[in-house]
Scaffold this motif. Structure first.
Motif, PDB file in Angstrom:
ATOM      1  N   ALA A   7       0.816  -1.204   0.000  1.00  0.00           N
ATOM      2  CA  ALA A   7       0.000   0.000   0.000  1.00  0.00           C
ATOM      3  C   ALA A   7       0.851   1.255   0.000  1.00  0.00           C
ATOM      4  O   ALA A   7       2.058   1.206   0.243  1.00  0.00           O
ATOM      5  N   LEU A   8       0.181   2.362  -0.260  1.00  0.00           N
ATOM      6  CA  LEU A   8       0.750   3.685  -0.062  1.00  0.00           C
ATOM      7  C   LEU A   8       0.175   4.229   1.233  1.00  0.00           C
ATOM      8  O   LEU A   8      -1.040   4.156   1.461  1.00  0.00           O
ATOM      9  N   SER A   9       1.013   4.763   2.069  1.00  0.00           N
ATOM     10  CA  SER A   9       0.566   5.385   3.316  1.00  0.00           C
ATOM     11  C   SER A   9      -0.108   6.719   3.001  1.00  0.00           C
ATOM     12  O   SER A   9       0.263   7.393   2.044  1.00  0.00           O
ATOM     13  N   THR A  57      11.400  -9.565  -2.717  1.00  0.00           N
ATOM     14  CA  THR A  57      11.141  -9.092  -4.080  1.00  0.00           C
ATOM     15  C   THR A  57      10.661  -7.643  -4.088  1.00  0.00           C
ATOM     16  O   THR A  57      11.010  -6.883  -4.987  1.00  0.00           O
ATOM     17  N   LEU A  58       9.897  -7.238  -3.081  1.00  0.00           N
ATOM     18  CA  LEU A  58       9.456  -5.844  -3.026  1.00  0.00           C
ATOM     19  C   LEU A  58      10.631  -4.909  -2.751  1.00  0.00           C
ATOM     20  O   LEU A  58      10.655  -3.782  -3.251  1.00  0.00           O
ATOM     21  N   ALA A  59      11.606  -5.391  -1.989  1.00  0.00           N
ATOM     22  CA  ALA A  59      12.782  -4.572  -1.690  1.00  0.00           C
ATOM     23  C   ALA A  59      13.617  -4.299  -2.940  1.00  0.00           C
ATOM     24  O   ALA A  59      14.413  -3.364  -2.964  1.00  0.00           O
ATOM     25  N   LEU A 156       4.568  -2.651   3.105  1.00  0.00           N
ATOM     26  CA  LEU A 156       3.952  -3.961   3.227  1.00  0.00           C
ATOM     27  C   LEU A 156       3.245  -3.944   4.567  1.00  0.00           C
ATOM     28  O   LEU A 156       3.875  -3.634   5.596  1.00  0.00           O
ATOM     29  N   MET A 157       1.956  -4.224   4.556  1.00  0.00           N
ATOM     30  CA  MET A 157       1.168  -4.150   5.786  1.00  0.00           C
ATOM     31  C   MET A 157       0.531  -5.499   6.085  1.00  0.00           C
ATOM     32  O   MET A 157       0.297  -6.306   5.179  1.00  0.00           O
ATOM     33  N   SER A 158       0.228  -5.707   7.349  1.00  0.00           N
ATOM     34  CA  SER A 158      -0.506  -6.898   7.755  1.00  0.00           C
ATOM     35  C   SER A 158      -1.811  -6.457   8.405  1.00  0.00           C
ATOM     36  O   SER A 158      -1.931  -5.342   8.910  1.00  0.00           O
ATOM     37  N   TYR A 168      -4.164  -1.984  11.122  1.00  0.00           N
ATOM     38  CA  TYR A 168      -3.110  -2.481  10.252  1.00  0.00           C
ATOM     39  C   TYR A 168      -1.747  -2.204  10.869  1.00  0.00           C
ATOM     40  O   TYR A 168      -1.570  -1.228  11.581  1.00  0.00           O
ATOM     41  N   ILE A 169      -0.804  -3.066  10.534  1.00  0.00           N
ATOM     42  CA  ILE A 169       0.557  -2.933  11.041  1.00  0.00           C
ATOM     43  C   ILE A 169       1.496  -2.835   9.841  1.00  0.00           C
ATOM     44  O   ILE A 169       1.418  -3.662   8.926  1.00  0.00           O
ATOM     45  N   THR A 170       2.365  -1.839   9.848  1.00  0.00           N
ATOM     46  CA  THR A 170       3.373  -1.716   8.805  1.00  0.00           C
ATOM     47  C   THR A 170       4.492  -2.706   9.110  1.00  0.00           C
ATOM     48  O   THR A 170       5.139  -2.620  10.156  1.00  0.00           O
TER      49      THR A 170
END
Length: 177
Positions: A7-9, A57-59, A156-158, A168-170
């Motif tokens: 997501a975008l914050s 992969t996102l990194a 990346l959030m959970s 949500y947690i970043t």
């Protein structure tokens, strides 16, 4: 198993402006302003090794920073409204970032996303909300005019394993260049 999404914050000042739109709609469950975000790719419930692969992969993503503009309010669900949203103006840089995330998630073994990417911030989830009440709400409220903000990272959030997800947690932050 974590339930993940990228997501975008939404910056605190933008979240504050959007939070002033809360209330006045029967059947709405308003999101907490701290949970406002623009989902780029829902990943879902995955095991820890897959979560590590997704993080790696996102990194590797190296994309340009860009601006996001919120352009108004709308609802999802048509005759059976299910959410009140703040619309986000689609841009090439936003679409390219989202497409890159989609490709990388597929390469990591995730199924393709079946929904078309429609950038937005969910303000409320609706349960048994009357379409007439939703139309009245949208007619009498307007998002603060053309809110823009700079995006210099994605996350990346959970989420909790429940309907609606929050809080949500970043889990990780990935800079844009």
């Amino acid at each position: 198993m974590p339930r993940l999404f990228s997501a975008l914050s939404v910056p605190e000042d933008v979240a504050g402006a959007l939070s002033r739109l809360r209330g006045g709609l029967p059947g709405a469950r308003w999101m907490e302003p701290a949970d406002y975000h623009i989902t780029l790719r829902f990943i879902g419930d995955i095991d820890e090794p897959t979560a590590r692969d997704i993080d790696e992969t996102l990194a590797e993503i190296h994309r340009r920073a860009f601006d996001v503009t919120i352009e108004g309010l709308d609802s999802f669900g048509g005759a059976r409204p299910r959410a009140i949203i703040a619309r986000v103006t689609p841009t090439a840089l936003l679409a390219e970032l989202q497409a890159d995330l989609e490709r990388r998630c597929r390469r990591a073994g995730l199924a393709p996303e079946t929904r078309k990417f429609t950038p937005h911030v969910t303000l409320a989830r609706l349960r048994d909300a009357s379409p007439l009440d939703v139309a009245d709400y949208l007619a009498t409220r307007s998002a603060p005019r053309s809110i823009s903000f700079a995006v210099d990272h994605f996350v990346l959030m959970s989420a909790r394993a429940s309907v609606g997800g929050g809080p949500y947690i970043t889990e990780a932050v990935y800079p844009l260049i």
